[in-house]
Design a protein around this motif. Structure first.
Motif, PDB file in Angstrom:
ATOM      1  N   UNK A 221       0.832  -1.186  -0.054  1.00 16.55           N
ATOM      2  CA  UNK A 221      -0.021   0.172   0.017  1.00 16.55           C
ATOM      3  C   UNK A 221       0.830   1.451   0.009  1.00 16.55           C
ATOM      4  N   UNK A 222       2.164   1.097   0.261  1.00 10.10           N
ATOM      5  CA  UNK A 222       2.849   2.346   0.081  1.00 10.10           C
ATOM      6  C   UNK A 222       4.344   1.951   0.566  1.00 10.10           C
ATOM      7  N   UNK A 223       5.255   2.559   0.209  1.00  9.80           N
ATOM      8  CA  UNK A 223       6.889   2.570   0.606  1.00  9.80           C
ATOM      9  C   UNK A 223       7.282   3.878   0.742  1.00  9.80           C
ATOM     10  N   UNK A 224       7.900   4.274   1.915  1.00  6.13           N
ATOM     11  CA  UNK A 224       8.619   5.593   2.193  1.00  6.13           C
ATOM     12  C   UNK A 224      10.038   5.432   2.488  1.00  6.13           C
TER      13      UNK A 224
ATOM     14  N   UNK B 277      10.149  10.340  -1.277  1.00  7.18           N
ATOM     15  CA  UNK B 277       9.106  10.722  -2.249  1.00  7.18           C
ATOM     16  C   UNK B 277       8.929  12.146  -2.385  1.00  7.18           C
ATOM     17  N   UNK B 278       9.426  13.018  -1.451  1.00  8.19           N
ATOM     18  CA  UNK B 278       9.364  14.565  -1.888  1.00  8.19           C
ATOM     19  C   UNK B 278      10.373  14.802  -2.838  1.00  8.19           C
ATOM     20  N   UNK B 279      11.027  14.004  -3.371  1.00 11.46           N
ATOM     21  CA  UNK B 279      11.995  14.437  -4.457  1.00 11.46           C
ATOM     22  C   UNK B 279      11.733  13.725  -5.915  1.00 11.46           C
ATOM     23  N   UNK B 280      10.907  12.884  -5.956  1.00 10.02           N
ATOM     24  CA  UNK B 280      10.484  12.078  -7.102  1.00 10.02           C
ATOM     25  C   UNK B 280       9.334  11.062  -6.911  1.00 10.02           C
ATOM     26  N   UNK B 281       8.917  10.528  -7.818  1.00 11.31           N
ATOM     27  CA  UNK B 281       7.846   9.630  -7.939  1.00 11.31           C
ATOM     28  C   UNK B 281       8.269   8.246  -7.948  1.00 11.31           C
ATOM     29  N   UNK B 282       9.491   8.041  -7.771  1.00  7.16           N
ATOM     30  CA  UNK B 282      10.457   6.704  -8.096  1.00  7.16           C
ATOM     31  C   UNK B 282       9.708   5.686  -7.030  1.00  7.16           C
ATOM     32  N   UNK B 283       9.436   5.948  -5.794  1.00  6.96           N
ATOM     33  CA  UNK B 283       9.094   5.136  -4.881  1.00  6.96           C
ATOM     34  C   UNK B 283       7.620   4.654  -5.100  1.00  6.96           C
ATOM     35  N   UNK B 284       7.052   5.580  -5.827  1.00  6.98           N
ATOM     36  CA  UNK B 284       5.526   5.091  -5.769  1.00  6.98           C
ATOM     37  C   UNK B 284       5.379   3.901  -6.706  1.00  6.98           C
ATOM     38  N   UNK B 285       6.242   3.144  -7.405  1.00  3.07           N
ATOM     39  CA  UNK B 285       6.267   2.203  -8.543  1.00  3.07           C
ATOM     40  C   UNK B 285       6.019   0.929  -7.613  1.00  3.07           C
ATOM     41  N   UNK B 286       6.424   0.856  -6.526  1.00  2.00           N
ATOM     42  CA  UNK B 286       6.160  -0.395  -5.692  1.00  2.00           C
ATOM     43  C   UNK B 286       4.518  -0.546  -5.391  1.00  2.00           C
ATOM     44  N   UNK B 287       3.844   0.365  -5.008  1.00  2.00           N
ATOM     45  CA  UNK B 287       2.721   0.438  -4.715  1.00  2.00           C
ATOM     46  C   UNK B 287       1.544  -0.555  -5.635  1.00  2.00           C
TER      47      UNK B 287
END
Length: 213
Positions: free
Chosen positions: A122-125, A141-151
């Protein structure tokens, strides 16, 4: 005149002692107040981090629903794990797990990973790291959306190509110029999914009867 000198010295000593006591008391009070504010700020920051990845619909009391699990070195958990259940009343929606990637380019990378009851992310930070500014720090997450691809992915429903960065034949896009950092995060998330798969029953058990939800 000789009699006045001892009295003057005594008054001076008393004044210095009084000043020292007042100063020490002020320093101690300031330290206590500052420590309390720091603790409050850390708690608020931790709540924001956990809430950012928790399954939707929770009661917003995430830090109250604490679980402890033993260390699991084979999955990258070298020490006992303290994690949080996401609940809505007595219904458990999932968990948030603190994770450390040990093979970052510049050291450990601390993260939180949210999982629902099906083991879907449901999310990774990323919560702490020392990766290179302008390159590896884009895992934030505040510097790009790369981390969102895991969701939305899980152990049984990985990205096309599997749990590895594209350079290794997998389905996760690596950050340009930060492949080592990307690999470390991907590996830590994957290990967390594998660990979750081994014990979902204990992680998703509802609160005991009589426990405040």
């Amino acid at each position: 005149m000789n009699a006045e000198l001892p009295r003057a010295m005594g008054r001076a000593a008393l004044g210095l002692a009084t000043f020292a006591l007042i100063t020490a008391g002020s320093v101690a009070l300031t330290r206590d107040l500052t420590a309390e504010r720091i603790a409050d700020n850390r708690q608020a920051s931790r709540h924001r981090e956990v809430a950012a990845v928790a399954p939707a619909g929770h009661d917003d009391r995430l830090l109250d629903h604490v679980l402890s699990r033993p260390a699991a070195p084979m999955f990258g958990f070298e020490a006992p794990i303290t994690l949080w259940q996401a609940r809505a009343g007595e219904r458990v929606l999932g968990v948030v797990v603190p994770v450390t990637a040990r093979q970052g380019y510049s050291g450990d990378i601390a993260m939180v990973v949210g999982l629902d009851t099906a083991g879907t992310i449901t999310g990774v930070r990323v919560t702490d790291h020392r990766e290179t500014p302008g390159l590896g720090d884009r895992i934030e997450a505040r510097k790009g959306d790369w981390i969102e691809q895991f969701t939305g992915h899980s152990l049984t429903s990985p990205p096309a190509g599997g749990w590895a960065v594209g350079q290794d034949g997998g389905g996760i896009d690596a950050l340009t110029g930060a492949t080592i950092t990307s690999r470390a995060v991907v590996a830590a998330v994957h290990r967390t999914l594998e660990w979750f798969e081994t014990q979902p029953g204990s992680l998703l058990a509802p609160p005991a009867t009589g426990e405040t939800p």
